[in-house]
Design an enzyme around this catalytic site. Structure first.
Site, PDB file in Angstrom:
ATOM      1  N   LYS A   1       0.809  -1.225   0.000  1.00  0.00           N
ATOM      2  CA  LYS A   1       0.000   0.000   0.000  1.00  0.00           C
ATOM      3  C   LYS A   1       0.847   1.282   0.000  1.00  0.00           C
ATOM      4  CE  LYS A   1      -3.931  -0.312   0.143  1.00  0.00           C
ATOM      5  NZ  LYS A   1      -4.848  -0.476  -1.006  1.00  0.00           N
TER       6      LYS A   1
ATOM      7  N   CYS B   1      44.287  15.895   4.879  1.00  0.00           N
ATOM      8  CA  CYS B   1      43.911  17.292   5.052  1.00  0.00           C
ATOM      9  C   CYS B   1      44.222  17.758   6.484  1.00  0.00           C
ATOM     10  CB  CYS B   1      42.449  17.501   4.666  1.00  0.00           C
ATOM     11  SG  CYS B   1      42.023  19.222   4.333  1.00  0.00           S
TER      12      CYS B   1
ATOM     13  N   HIS C   1      42.611  15.062  -0.846  1.00  0.00           N
ATOM     14  CA  HIS C   1      41.675  14.000  -0.451  1.00  0.00           C
ATOM     15  C   HIS C   1      41.759  12.826  -1.433  1.00  0.00           C
ATOM     16  CE1 HIS C   1      39.461  16.118   2.772  1.00  0.00           C
ATOM     17  NE2 HIS C   1      39.848  17.190   2.116  1.00  0.00           N
TER      18      HIS C   1
ATOM     19  N   GLU D   1      40.827   9.853  -1.124  1.00  0.00           N
ATOM     20  CA  GLU D   1      39.664   8.958  -1.073  1.00  0.00           C
ATOM     21  C   GLU D   1      38.646   9.266  -2.162  1.00  0.00           C
ATOM     22  OE1 GLU D   1      38.530  12.386   1.765  1.00  0.00           O
ATOM     23  OE2 GLU D   1      40.331  11.344   1.099  1.00  0.00           O
TER      24      GLU D   1
END
Length: 547
Positions: free
Chosen positions: A188, A380, A519, A521
């Protein structure tokens, strides 16, 4: 001319629209098509750059310096297609652009309204680069029924009408809750969600239903009947052990085939899923486990470090080991000795962040890694804290600190080993910034070149001496302390091309201790792990054998 897939969500948020979009992109690529993925977010912030990580999770940065939604990280990780600033937009940016045009007089004195001015701006954004790829996948943030999302839903409805028939389809992601007490899977909520979508003029072609288990045939037929889609276009999206199962799982369910059928692409090219089979094999057939401590300040929300968590997983896959990442609040080390917390870990990672809170704990984590010879990766702020730790405890600068913390406190307390970056070179231009500038979009953002010292550990890891990495910071290690720190053994092994900005530091006589201002990653992928993360986990594996 690209075919467009518009991905919407219903019932509840956080169902995995971004992951479903990324997996669909990967499957279309596996069939030989080129893809591009976009995110349209209804919030009024111009971009996520000034939003708290607790509010929004991680900010994903593109090569061209856009601060975007973390879903763009999923898109890149699954497709390998580098995201651009034209792949992410918010209501805030759309309204800002419309108001700038109105101030300039571009609308020739007309009354500015949501329709057509705002919706036209959204449509113009969607159409950027449409002749570059076979498929454009556009995800609309939030859920159908959200008041702030209505201009986007209206824009994609109009866009599909403007295009030739069969060039746009709609994929709707909903939830099928399982009521354990009655043992029922309830359709529903999905029916109501589709009804809401149809009430604004959009009929889904493909229905993707999140559920704990498979969808029984009876429920599948019921959904097809009441939601007006074909039964084979009702796709089950079951809970998975790893997000990297998603392309294979969605292929088994027939998602890519349903999308191609909706576009009437027949016969469709057969998919080559060998890349994803290898990824799954590396995840589920790991040959060991390493423990990595992530000492951060947003540890209550793991999405704040989403790309780091994924890059660690990729590093594990490169070494065929499982990485057990454990999150530790840096503030704990401001009250307690880090020793009992960090002993037993095979590596330590200190990620980025903003503000002074938790930084003394990060400095202690860096000191623990340096003195105990534990592999350390500082990213960082994590690099800056490692430099401050070296300055205080090795180079006899006992009051070393960062200008960032003095600016925050409103008084001078530290010798600024880390200072506010006021000028840097970007391409052929010089960028200048002041402390009092607006916060949004004023950092050193995007891809920059770094030159690595020949013979350094990082040059060995990368296998080259010139690299490009993505940045997001406004404070920088001061080059004037380089000689003093290098005399103590902390080598500045990566520098900006002009030699003014330190990009990488490493301890010379340490098992594995590297700090990077950028960074890494953000560029790691399951089928192409970032070299720093792959080598970091290799060092962790070595450490695990010695413990």
């Amino acid at each position: 001319m690209a075919r467009f897939v518009f991905i919407t969500g219903g019932v509840v948020s956080s169902l995995g629209k971004g992951l479903a979009s990324a997996a669909l992109g990967a499957l279309l690529q596996a069939r030989g098509f080129s893809v591009r993925l976009r995110k349209l977010d209804p919030y009024l912030n111009v971009d996520p750059g000034t939003m708290s990580p607790f509010e929004h999770g991680e900010v994903f940065v593109t090569d061209d310096g856009a601060e975007t939604d973390l879903d763009l990280g999923h898109y890149e990780r699954f497709t390998g297609v580098a995201a651009r600033s034209t792949d992410s937009v918010s209501s805030g940016r759309i309204y800002s652009t419309v108001l700038e045009k109105e101030r300039r007089g571009d609308y020739l004195g007309k009354t500015i309204q949501v329709i057509p001015h705002v919706t036209n701006e959204i449509k113009d954004f969607i159409a950027i680069g449409e002749d570059e790829v076979d498929f454009m996948l556009c995800e609309i943030g939030g859920t159908v029924g959200d008041i702030e999302g209505l201009p986007f839903f209206e824009a994609i409805r109009q866009f599909s009408q403007d295009k030739p028939r069969g060039q746009c389809i709609f994929m709707h992601l909903t939830l099928l809750p399982y009521i354990r007490a009655s043992g029922e899977l309830k359709t529903k909520p999905t029916q109501h969600s589709v009804k809401e979508l149809r009430s604004i003029g959009i009929a889904p072609d493909v229905l993707v239903c999140r559920s704990e288990g498979p969808i029984p045939e009876k429920e599948r037929e019921k959904l097809a009947l009441f939601c007006n889609v074909r039964p084979d276009s009702v796709i089950a999206a079951q809970d998975l052990k790893s997000i990297y199962e998603a392309p294979l799982a969605y292929h088994r369910e027939g998602l890519d085939q349903a999308v191609l059928d909706a576009f009437q692409i027949s016969p469709a090219p057969k998919p080559d899923l060998s890349k994803w089979e290898d990824v799954a094999d590396r995840i589920f057939n790991a040959e060991g486990e390493v423990r990595v401590a992530i000492v951060g300040k947003y540890t209550q929300l793991e999405d704040a470090y989403k790309s780091i968590a994924e890059a660690l997983t990729h590093g594990g896959m490169a070494n065929r080991v499982r990485v057990k990442a454990e999150w530790i609040d840096a503030e704990i080390f401001e009250r307690e000795d880090p020793g009992p917390w960090l002993e037993g870990f095979h590596a330590i990672l200190v990620p980025g962040g903003f503000g002074e809170r938790g930084t003394e704990g990060k400095i202690k984590a860096a000191q623990f890694a340096r003195t105990r010879d534990v592999p350390y990766l500082g990213i960082c702020l994590g690099m800056q804290m490692a430099v401050i730790e070296a300055a205080r405890n090795v180079a006899a600068l006992s009051d070393a600190g960062s200008e960032e913390f003095d600016h925050e406190a409103g008084k001078k307390r530290f010798t600024p080993v880390v200072y506010h970056l006021k000028e840097w070179v970007q391409g052929n231009a010089t960028v200048q910034r002041k402390v009092e500038d607006d916060k949004g979009g004023t950092m050193r953002l995007g891809s920059y070149t770094a030159h690595l010292a020949p013979g350094s550990r990082v040059a060995e890891i990368y296998g080259q001496t010139v690299i490009e990495e993505r940045h997001r910071h406004r404070y920088e290690v001061d080059i004037k302390y380089r000689d003093k720190l290098e005399a103590c053994g902390l080598v500045f092994s990566g520098m900006s091309p002009d030699g003014r900005l330190p990009e990488i530091v490493e301890w010379k006589d340490h098992r594995w201790f590297i700090g990077v201002q950028f960074h890494p990653e953000l560029k790691s992928k399951p089928f192409a792990p970032h070299p720093l993360f792959a080598d970091f986990i290799r060092a962790a594996v070595e450490t695990s054998r010695l413990v």
